[in-house]
Design an enzyme around this catalytic site. Structure first.
Site, PDB file in Angstrom:
ATOM      1  N   GLU A  88      12.635  -4.994  -5.657  1.00  0.00           N
ATOM      2  CA  GLU A  88      12.023  -4.790  -4.330  1.00  0.00           C
ATOM      3  C   GLU A  88      11.858  -6.109  -3.568  1.00  0.00           C
ATOM      4  O   GLU A  88      12.005  -7.196  -4.131  1.00  0.00           O
ATOM      5  CB  GLU A  88      10.674  -4.090  -4.454  1.00  0.00           C
ATOM      6  CG  GLU A  88       9.634  -4.923  -5.171  1.00  0.00           C
ATOM      7  CD  GLU A  88       8.225  -4.663  -4.654  1.00  0.00           C
ATOM      8  OE1 GLU A  88       8.017  -4.746  -3.434  1.00  0.00           O
ATOM      9  OE2 GLU A  88       7.346  -4.408  -5.492  1.00  0.00           O
ATOM     10  N   LYS A 113      -1.408  -2.423  -9.360  1.00  0.00           N
ATOM     11  CA  LYS A 113      -2.124  -3.614  -8.916  1.00  0.00           C
ATOM     12  C   LYS A 113      -3.547  -3.598  -9.476  1.00  0.00           C
ATOM     13  O   LYS A 113      -4.211  -2.568  -9.462  1.00  0.00           O
ATOM     14  CB  LYS A 113      -2.215  -3.626  -7.393  1.00  0.00           C
ATOM     15  CG  LYS A 113      -0.892  -3.841  -6.716  1.00  0.00           C
ATOM     16  CD  LYS A 113      -1.028  -3.759  -5.220  1.00  0.00           C
ATOM     17  CE  LYS A 113      -1.440  -2.380  -4.744  1.00  0.00           C
ATOM     18  NZ  LYS A 113      -1.405  -2.242  -3.293  1.00  0.00           N
TER      19      LYS A 113
HETATM   20  N1  PSU Z   1       1.638  -5.065  -6.297  1.00  0.00           N
HETATM   21  C1  PSU Z   1       1.664  -6.408  -6.332  1.00  0.00           C
HETATM   22  N2  PSU Z   1       2.280  -7.072  -5.327  1.00  0.00           N
HETATM   23  C2  PSU Z   1       2.852  -6.421  -4.282  1.00  0.00           C
HETATM   24  C3  PSU Z   1       2.809  -4.998  -4.262  1.00  0.00           C
HETATM   25  C4  PSU Z   1       2.200  -4.371  -5.287  1.00  0.00           C
HETATM   26  O1  PSU Z   1       1.138  -7.019  -7.253  1.00  0.00           O
HETATM   27  O2  PSU Z   1       3.378  -7.073  -3.395  1.00  0.00           O
HETATM   28  C5  PSU Z   1       3.445  -4.255  -3.133  1.00  0.00           C
HETATM   29  C6  PSU Z   1       4.540  -3.330  -3.670  1.00  0.00           C
HETATM   30  O3  PSU Z   1       5.662  -3.434  -2.806  1.00  0.00           O
HETATM   31  C7  PSU Z   1       3.915  -1.948  -3.543  1.00  0.00           C
HETATM   32  C8  PSU Z   1       3.070  -2.107  -2.310  1.00  0.00           C
HETATM   33  O4  PSU Z   1       4.874  -0.934  -3.407  1.00  0.00           O
HETATM   34  O5  PSU Z   1       2.491  -3.405  -2.487  1.00  0.00           O
HETATM   35  C9  PSU Z   1       2.033  -1.031  -2.188  1.00  0.00           C
HETATM   36  O6  PSU Z   1       1.444  -1.116  -0.931  1.00  0.00           O
HETATM   37  P1  PSU Z   1       0.538   0.077  -0.362  1.00  0.00           P
HETATM   38  O7  PSU Z   1      -0.671   0.124  -1.273  1.00  0.00           O
HETATM   39  O8  PSU Z   1       0.221  -0.303   1.032  1.00  0.00           O
HETATM   40  O9  PSU Z   1       1.367   1.344  -0.477  1.00  0.00           O
END
Ligand code: PSU
Ligand code: MN
Length: 321
Positions: free
Chosen positions: A25, A160
């Protein structure tokens, strides 16, 4: 070639020959890490995947096209673009394509691109999930619904650390997403090796994960599989220290009124400050480990694809309509 999708020649060749490919990604590059560490990491991940005998396919939107497989110039552009590069999840993709914009793809959007290209395995750091306080904020990442509907195996070190992990696992269970622990029976907690919460199934080799993918998709059970890998022990951060840092970062986000898609990038940057860069080192180490593991899963899965279906057990009962 699809009007909105372009697949790099080396990726297309590998897919046509059923050789292993690993999608990567780009949100973590553009929004998850500071420059130039993000660029170094993006390059390192591709090299690691190649070392394992698979072809890397970093995914992003550039000039209004979904690109599967980037060259070094593309990586530089994404890494240097910082927050001028949009963060694209499922809902944002069509808008970015229509506007001919540049954007980094989240787990959800990268899964969509991988599926369009025919890539089965995708490596990232951590997925999005159910946020703490979701019972009032309704903040649940689109990554979870994507896992429920799109046939891609996502290799990660858990969700996360800033999320509500029990709620995230409950949601994945409801939506029928297998959560596999590679060499572990507990869900990894990103910076820490274990959350203490059970995964749905433990697997002890990439081959075992590949067999789950094969079984799931041969059965026509659509949707993804989450393959979780604990952060390497030498890079892990003590769980108590992580919790304290997260509590501070969350409080800061709240007092500054950060909401929506901006929450994750904000928290990651704050954590990096609070831990004096250790969270960043941990993040780099775990993503590298995941990329390597994903390449091995992709190789095992490609092997199963080439060998065709597993022979049915002679004693298997026939199902009658
Ligand atoms: N976890 C991390 N770093 C990131 C992300 C997740 O440690 O950069 C990113 C990934 O691309 C994940 C996104 O898909 O954050 C999720 O964002 P949201 O909660 O807005 O869907
Ligand atoms: Mn969200």
């Amino acid at each position: 070639m699809h009007e909105y999708l372009s697949i790099a020649p080396d990726v297309a060749a590998a897919l046509a020959a059923r050789r292993p490919v690993v999608a990567l990604e780009s949100t973590v590059i553009a929004h998850g890490m500071p420059h130039p560490r993000n660029l170094e990491t993006a390059r390192a991940l591709e090299a690691l995947v190649r070392e394992e005998g698979a072809v890397p396919a970093t995914v992003a939107v550039l000039d209004g096209r979904i690109r599967v497989g980037l060259d070094d110039e593309d990586l530089q552009r994404l890494a240097a673009g910082g927050h001028a590069v949009r963060k694209l999840s499922r809902r944002d993709l069509p808008v970015a394509l229509a506007a001919r914009a540049d954007g980094a793809t989240t787990v959800a959007a990268t899964m969509i691109a991988a599926r369009l290209a025919g890539i089965a395995v995708f490596a990232t750091g951590g997925i999005g999930g159910v946020h703490r306080g979701a019972e009032t904020s309704y903040d649940v990442s689109a990554d979870l619904d994507e896992l429920a509907r799109t046939d891609v195996c996502v290799v990660c070190a858990g969700a996360k650390a800033v999320l509500d992990l029990p709620k995230t696992l409950e949601y994945l269970e409801t939506r029928g997403v297998p959560v596999l622990g590679l060499g572990t029976g507990t869900f990894p907690a990103f910076y820490a090796r274990s959350s203490g919460l059970p995964v749905s199934h433990r697997c002890d080799s990439p081959d075992e994960v590949a067999r789950v993918l094969h079984a799931k998709w041969r059965l026509g059970l659509g949707g993804g599989v989450l393959a979780t890998v604990p952060i390497p022990a030498e890079a892990a951060i003590d769980a108590e220290e992580t919790e304290a840092a997260i509590a501070r970062a969350l409080a800061d986000a709240q007092s500054e009124g950060v909401v929506g898609a901006a929450v994750t990038p904000y928290l990651l940057a704050r954590l990096e400050d609070i831990t004096q860069g250790r969270s960043l080192e941990a993040n780099v180490a775990l993503i590298a480990n995941n990329a390597r593991t994903a390449a091995r899963i992709a190789a095992a899965y490609a092997g199963l694809q080439r060998d065709g279906a597993l022979p049915p057990r002679p004693s298997a009962p026939r199902v009658r309509a």
